[in-house]
Design a protein around this motif. Structure first.
Motif: not given
Length: 438
Positions: A338-365
């Motif tokens: 079952i593929p990830l929905t478009a909204d989940v993909k967008a939310l993941n991208a948003s949190y990845h940006k926040a994690l990377n902004a807080a700590v560049p290169g964060s392993v959590w992305v």
């Protein structure tokens, strides 16, 4: 505001027909990023007008907030360290790694477990390892539970077979509870068959309550792979573990114990709240676990997929005999069904940006939300699962072989865990953990 969903059943009369439909991505400000916090949310935050789409987004955001808080760097006592940000100190022990593992709760002969913050003794074969060689904060990982007919450390994979990574090594599992859930088990003597017989009632774990600020019961499942060969530790959240092959849990396996660096690849969160007595079920994976069926394999290296293998059978467990001591077994070829929905993909991208902004290169992305299952009608008189949305939810590391959308066959957290019972047959409140009692 925080809301309850017991009165919203009319909104979800068509839930079963729409739960698996891919929803369009929710629109957000181009500059607004999620706030990263060490505080575990007690319920979702939502504003009207409500729809299936908007509420799914709110529950998915709840999942990400939970993931961030649980993986916040911890102090020595397991509390979040407020002086640093998530990802700031690479591979520092995080909050949930201080929680109680199931093997530390349900002991041989029903012995009362040590209290919170106290550790059990390690298996004898592990005691032969020089303590000076064991990194501080090392965890303990076994292969399968003592009761392989229920969902325990192994999760789903060992009901039908192990999950073997692209290095030919077995994936390791563990299951943990937070202090609230552990104390409920301890206070009610549910850690033993004798105690469950004396309790003799349906179990009702303490829920989180946003009105009182009480943090309720949370249980976790985690999947780990050994860092070697094809896997670069820089791309994973890693820790060190005493990896134990237990002959009592897997027939024919010789007892063995070794110190290994392991990387996180799968993460389930189940959180009971006042509004969601069926629990909120969130599942995360490493981004390189497996490609999605019908979509191009965009990575050159996956944890559980070989792009060059054209005749590998997909999502099929390995043939017996199973032996985690083997230096190399044929890898499992995994695809997401079952593929990830478009909204989940967008939310993941948003949190990845926040994690990377807080700590560049964060392993959590390198981790992504797959989805969140939640009850749309928690008080439904005919459906004790609360009419879950989405109808099906699977993690490729934890429900590898039962992915799909076939009722009574494919993975659904609530549908499966609704069948959980204590050792004397009472309702176990959506957890199979209590069946581990001796």
């Amino acid at each position: 505001m925080y809301i309850k969903y017991f009165s919203y059943s009319a909104l979800f009369l068509c839930i079963n027909a729409t739960a698996q439909t891919e929803l369009p991505a929710m629109t957000t400000s181009a500059t607004a990023l999620p706030t990263l916090s060490h505080v575990i949310p007690l319920d979702i935050t939502a504003t009207p007008p409500f729809s299936l789409e908007s509420l799914q987004h709110d529950f998915d955001d709840f999942s990400w907030k939970s993931f961030v808080a649980l993986n916040w760097p911890a102090n020595v006592d397991g509390s979040p360290n407020n002086s640093i940000n998530i990802g700031q100190e690479v591979n520092r022990p995080v909050v949930w790694l201080h929680w109680k593992e199931s093997r530390d709760i349900f002991l041989t002969d029903g012995v009362k477990p040590p209290g919170w913050g106290q550790s059990n003794s390690v298996p004898n074969v592990c005691k032969s390892i020089d303590k000076k060689t064991i990194p501080k904060g090392a965890i303990y990982l076994t292969q399968v539970g003592k009761t392989p007919n229920v969902l325990d450390e192994s999760g789903e994979p060992f009901t039908t077979g192990p999950l073997i990574d692209q290095n030919g090594l077995y994936t390791r599992y563990e299951i943990l509870t937070n202090e609230t859930m552990f104390n409920f088990i301890l206070d009610n003597n549910l850690y033993s068959k004798k105690g469950q017989k004396q309790f003799n009632a349906d179990v009702d774990f303490t829920p989180s309550d946003s009105k009182t600020g009480q943090l309720g019961s949370i249980m976790l499942k985690a999947a780990w792979i050994k860092m070697s060969g094809k896997f670069d530790p820089k791309n994973y959240y890693t820790t060190y573990a005493l990896v134990y092959n237990n002959p009592e849990e897997q027939h024919g396996v010789e007892a063995a114990c070794s110190v290994e660096q392991v990387g996180l690849v799968g993460f389930h969160i189940a959180h009971k709240t006042a509004s969601e007595p069926q629990w909120i079920w969130s599942t995360f994976e490493h981004v390189a676990n497996a490609p999605t069926k019908g979509e191009p394999a965009s990575l050159s290296t996956y944890n559980y997929y070989d792009p060059s293998c054209t005749d590998c059978k997909i999502n099929e467990p390995p043939a017996r005999p199973w032996n985690p001591a083997n230096p190399h077994s044929k890898p499992t070829q995994v695809e997401r069904i079952i593929p990830l929905t478009a909204d989940v993909k967008a939310l993941n991208a948003s949190y990845h940006k926040a994690l990377n902004a807080a700590v560049p290169g964060s392993v959590w992305v390198n981790y992504q939300l797959v989805s969140t299952q939640w009850p749309t009608d928690a008080a439904n008189p005919t459906d004790p699962t609360g009419v879950p949305a989405p109808s099906f939810l699977a993690n490729t590391t934890l429900e590898t072989y039962i992915q799909g959308s076939v009722k009574q066959t494919s993975s659904s957290c609530m549908a499966c865990h609704n069948n959980a019972a204590t050792t004397n047959g009472n309702f176990a409140d959506f957890t199979y953990l209590l069946q581990r009692a001796q």
